[in-house]
Design a protein around this motif. Structure first.
Motif, PDB file in Angstrom:
ATOM      1  N   LEU A   1       0.838  -1.199   0.000  1.00  0.00           N
ATOM      2  CA  LEU A   1       0.000   0.000   0.000  1.00  0.00           C
ATOM      3  C   LEU A   1       0.875   1.252   0.000  1.00  0.00           C
ATOM      4  N   ILE A   2       2.002   1.187   0.710  1.00  0.00           N
ATOM      5  CA  ILE A   2       2.919   2.329   0.693  1.00  0.00           C
ATOM      6  C   ILE A   2       3.577   2.437  -0.686  1.00  0.00           C
ATOM      7  N   ALA A   3       4.023   1.291  -1.217  1.00  0.00           N
ATOM      8  CA  ALA A   3       4.759   1.315  -2.489  1.00  0.00           C
ATOM      9  C   ALA A   3       3.871   1.790  -3.638  1.00  0.00           C
ATOM     10  N   ARG A   4       2.618   1.332  -3.693  1.00  0.00           N
ATOM     11  CA  ARG A   4       1.771   1.711  -4.830  1.00  0.00           C
ATOM     12  C   ARG A   4       1.505   3.197  -4.822  1.00  0.00           C
ATOM     13  N   LYS A   5       1.437   3.775  -3.611  1.00  0.00           N
ATOM     14  CA  LYS A   5       1.187   5.215  -3.509  1.00  0.00           C
ATOM     15  C   LYS A   5       2.453   5.996  -3.856  1.00  0.00           C
ATOM     16  N   THR A   6       3.579   5.636  -3.205  1.00  0.00           N
ATOM     17  CA  THR A   6       4.783   6.456  -3.371  1.00  0.00           C
ATOM     18  C   THR A   6       5.466   6.217  -4.714  1.00  0.00           C
ATOM     19  N   MET A   7       5.348   4.993  -5.265  1.00  0.00           N
ATOM     20  CA  MET A   7       6.027   4.721  -6.532  1.00  0.00           C
ATOM     21  C   MET A   7       5.061   4.783  -7.711  1.00  0.00           C
ATOM     22  N   ARG A   8       3.875   5.273  -7.483  1.00  0.00           N
ATOM     23  CA  ARG A   8       2.842   5.454  -8.521  1.00  0.00           C
ATOM     24  C   ARG A   8       2.607   4.147  -9.292  1.00  0.00           C
ATOM     25  N   LEU A   9       2.292   3.093  -8.544  1.00  0.00           N
ATOM     26  CA  LEU A   9       2.060   1.796  -9.186  1.00  0.00           C
ATOM     27  C   LEU A   9       0.584   1.409  -9.126  1.00  0.00           C
ATOM     28  N   GLU A  10      -0.309   2.426  -9.068  1.00  0.00           N
ATOM     29  CA  GLU A  10      -1.739   2.131  -8.916  1.00  0.00           C
ATOM     30  C   GLU A  10      -2.306   1.301 -10.061  1.00  0.00           C
ATOM     31  N   ASP A  11      -1.696   1.418 -11.267  1.00  0.00           N
ATOM     32  CA  ASP A  11      -2.194   0.631 -12.397  1.00  0.00           C
ATOM     33  C   ASP A  11      -1.815  -0.839 -12.266  1.00  0.00           C
ATOM     34  N   TYR A  12      -0.763  -1.114 -11.486  1.00  0.00           N
ATOM     35  CA  TYR A  12      -0.271  -2.483 -11.371  1.00  0.00           C
ATOM     36  C   TYR A  12      -0.828  -3.161 -10.132  1.00  0.00           C
ATOM     37  N   ILE A  13      -0.783  -2.426  -9.018  1.00  0.00           N
ATOM     38  CA  ILE A  13      -1.360  -2.969  -7.782  1.00  0.00           C
ATOM     39  C   ILE A  13      -2.709  -2.273  -7.625  1.00  0.00           C
ATOM     40  N   THR A  14      -3.732  -2.883  -8.177  1.00  0.00           N
ATOM     41  CA  THR A  14      -5.033  -2.231  -8.247  1.00  0.00           C
ATOM     42  C   THR A  14      -5.873  -2.581  -7.027  1.00  0.00           C
ATOM     43  N   GLU A  15      -7.054  -1.989  -6.976  1.00  0.00           N
ATOM     44  CA  GLU A  15      -7.982  -2.330  -5.887  1.00  0.00           C
ATOM     45  C   GLU A  15      -8.314  -3.813  -5.903  1.00  0.00           C
ATOM     46  N   ARG A  16      -8.268  -4.410  -7.108  1.00  0.00           N
ATOM     47  CA  ARG A  16      -8.550  -5.831  -7.215  1.00  0.00           C
ATOM     48  C   ARG A  16      -7.471  -6.655  -6.505  1.00  0.00           C
ATOM     49  N   HIS A  17      -6.199  -6.234  -6.672  1.00  0.00           N
ATOM     50  CA  HIS A  17      -5.112  -6.931  -5.980  1.00  0.00           C
ATOM     51  C   HIS A  17      -5.256  -6.789  -4.464  1.00  0.00           C
ATOM     52  N   VAL A  18      -5.517  -5.546  -4.045  1.00  0.00           N
ATOM     53  CA  VAL A  18      -5.662  -5.301  -2.606  1.00  0.00           C
ATOM     54  C   VAL A  18      -6.839  -6.120  -2.070  1.00  0.00           C
ATOM     55  N   GLY A  19      -7.928  -6.128  -2.846  1.00  0.00           N
ATOM     56  CA  GLY A  19      -9.112  -6.891  -2.442  1.00  0.00           C
ATOM     57  C   GLY A  19      -8.807  -8.373  -2.292  1.00  0.00           C
ATOM     58  N   ALA A  20      -8.038  -8.916  -3.244  1.00  0.00           N
ATOM     59  CA  ALA A  20      -7.709 -10.345  -3.179  1.00  0.00           C
ATOM     60  C   ALA A  20      -6.869 -10.643  -1.932  1.00  0.00           C
TER      61      ALA A  20
END
Lengths: 453, 185
Positions: free
Chosen positions: A279-298
């Protein structure tokens, strides 16, 4: 990997990316200069590491009498932290091997970072038994080698020796698995860069990889075999850690439920720590397209499942103790819930049993702030689980005249802070110098350039 | 291990076709195999599902290496634990028997996994000539990024360059080039 890469309908990666864009997205964050926040984080984490280093040097020079242990509580903070870190080190293999065997394609976005976290967590864990030996310069005595002391061999009947073999094997296999997954990405990095030391290092470590499909084909086979070997391995590691306890005759430890209980707890805590970092990495490294809500949900759903297993284990051990008609066993559990250290027990229950229940709701799973808070609670709860198992089982043993308490010393706390410093420092370095997303694997799950099915 | 079809010694000619899309390389490779062309290799940035079938590759024999070395590691460890604990210097630990076979299981398992995994990786790396510091020979630029290269060997006089080129163009080839072996290796 071969069949994991089947064409998929619903996109796992957002933004309809092409393979070239994936390379750019992941590599560009390595090629840019680090952000100010990275430097701040590194300063904080390396200061923590330095504090820990000072504490470790001091306690090795002085002896482990610097700890708060006493005759009754012979194992406490050190072993708690050891089991805590080893548990965290279970998520990488779960994601990279177990989810691979279950054909969970979403793992491709998180497996690289999870495996790195595993390796780092095992390093953090390994430090504790080394210090606990008191004379860490004799650590090689754990190895069965022909020596001038007889040769005196190690005792293969001892769970502590099993533990040494389990953890060193686990570290080796995790590292090889991680490095093998990294080779194609290092080749991508090598071919992208014009010159410089990064190109030299990536060129050396990428083993001359040229994308030959004949090589890919065998590579896939090796990957599958390693996943198949790592899956029972990861179960064996925490099983053996639990045997350190279960083979003794301490009420609360001497139970057959301990291996599955420990394995479920390890995966639960590891998944939670992966999610914290992701969650920190997707925010700070702008990886929202790769680690999506679907990944977090899973991952949240996995937390609910493993949290449920942990809850089941808490309930089972309690009921088994009550039903055992053994007053020592019964007392151990009543003492956990109502004794002087009951606050630790109830922190454990509220963090590990109650807080994951929030994740049943979809709106919670799609609110990153709440998910982050839950993962922090679980990280805390799982640390306390180990503290409860170890300290509360020991501090009131068979003889009431032995009963005592336990308070960690500043040295022990500094060592814990130091291990978090080591963990965060190594993870920050990983984020800076290694592709945090498995580039080649993510390319395989894109919809770009595939026939629509 | 598959035989390395591109060898340095003989003077052979190859046709290099570069594609931009996964479905094109899959289609072209399939078509090439169906026409009986010799596919030297395909270079891709990631493992493409189904390309092994398109190339007609036989299953890897690495699982046998894994099995054999895992078995060897486990057998060695059982013998070693027995020899150290029961023969070389038996020590009475809590009255347990010298030969405590069930207690030897955990370490045997770990050593089996270690042998099996490390030997499989080692055989793979050596078999595919993947060695630290080796200079890569790329078939085309971008094969580790976003492009796919099909390398067909021009085997004999019946190889009809015009016909093969037309087939490759029908799959949207972006770059077509004839090479002599030295260039490719």
């Amino acid at each position: 990997m071969a069949s994991v890469h089947a064409t998929i309908s619903e996109p796992l990666i957002l933004g309809d990316k092409s393979p070239g864009q994936v390379t750019d997205d992941v590599c560009s964050s390595l090629e840019r200069g680090p952000h100010v926040s990275w430097w701040i984080a590194l300063t904080v984490s390396s200061s923590m590491l330095l504090l820990g280093l000072v504490a470790v040097v001091y306690q090795v020079l002085t002896g482990i009498g610097t700890w708060g242990l006493n005759n009754t509580v012979g194992w406490a903070f050190d072993i708690t932290n050891f089991v805590f870190w080893i548990g965290i080190g279970h998520a990488g293999t779960l994601i990279s091997a177990v989810l691979f065997l279950f054909r969970q394609k979403w793992r491709t976005s998180v497996n690289r970072a999870a495996e790195a976290m595993t390796i780092i967590a095992v390093i953090c864990a390994g430090i504790y038994p080394l210090i606990h030996m008191g004379r860490p310069w004799l650590a090689h005595w754990m190895m069965p080698y022909p020596n001038t002391r007889g040769p005196l061999w190690i005792n293969f009947r001892s769970p502590l020796v099993w533990d040494f073999f389990a953890i060193s094997t686990y570290f080796t296999i995790s590292f090889v698995f991680w490095y093998l997954g990294l080779v194609p990405d290092l080749a991508t990095l090598r071919d992208r860069l014009a010159r410089g030391w990064r190109k030299t290092v990536a060129g050396f470590l990428s083993l001359g990889w040229n994308g030959s499909f004949r090589t890919w084909f065998h590579y896939e086979t090796v990957y599958l075999l390693l996943a198949g070997l790592a899956t029972p391995l990861v179960i064996s590691v925490h099983t053996i850690v639990s045997w350190d306890f279960a083979t003794s005759v301490i009420p609360g430890w001497h139970t057959t439920i301990l291996p599955p209980y420990f394995v479920a707890g390890a995966i639960f805590s590891g998944m939670s720590m992966v999610l914290t970092l992701m969650l920190i990495a997707r925010k700070t490294m702008r990886l929202e397209d790769y680690i999506t809500e679907r990944h977090v949900g899973a991952m949240c759903k996995l937390l609910i499942a493993t949290g449920g297993m942990v809850t089941m284990a808490y309930a089972t051990e309690f009921v088994t103790a009550m039903y055992s008609n053994n007053q020592y066993e019964q007392f151990a559990f009543i003492n956990r819930a109502k004794g002087p250290l009951c606050w630790a027990y109830w922190i454990m229950v509220s963090c590990n049993v109650l807080s994951p229940q929030l994740l049943w709701f979809k709106w919670v799973r799609s609110n990153m702030a709440i998910v982050f808070a839950v993962t922090i609670l679980i990280n805390i709860g799982m640390w306390f689980e180990r503290f409860v198992i170890i300290v509360t089982s020991l501090h009131r043993d068979y003889l009431p005249s032995n009963w005592t308490g336990y308070v960690p010393t500043s040295i022990e706390i500094a060592t814990l802070v130091g291990s978090f410093g080591l963990f965060l420092t190594l993870f920050l370095l990983f984020c800076r110098f290694v592709p945090v997303i498995a580039i080649a694997e993510v390319k395989g799950v894109l919809n770009h350039g595939k026939k629509p099915h | 291990m598959a035989k390395n079809l591109i060898s340095r010694d003989d003077n052979r000619r190859f046709l290099l076709a570069v594609f931009e899309r996964e479905e094109d390389i899959l289609g072209a490779t399939n078509a090439a195999r169906e026409r009986g062309l010799v596919i030297a290799d395909v270079y891709t940035p990631y493992a493409i599902h189904g390309l092994d079938k398109a190339m007609g590759l036989r299953p890897s024999r690495l699982p046998w290496v894994c099995f054999a070395l895992g078995l060897a590691g486990a057998s060695f460890k059982v013998w070693f634990e027995f020899w150290t604990s029961a023969t070389d210097w038996p020590i009475n630990v809590g009255g347990k028997p010298w030969n405590s076979l069930p207690a030897f299981v955990p370490v045997t398992f770990e050593v089996m996994v270690l042998f099996a995994a490390l030997s499989t990786v080692a055989v793979f790396l050596v078999g595919r000539r993947l060695l630290p510091g080796k200079r890569p020979r790329l078939a085309a630029s971008g094969v580790t990024d976003n492009r796919f290269a099909l390398v067909i060997e021009e085997t004999d006089a019946t190889f009809d360059l015009g016909e093969v080129s037309a087939m490759l163009r029908s799959f949207g080839v972006s770059h077509l080039e004839e090479r002599v072996d030295q260039d490719l290796l």
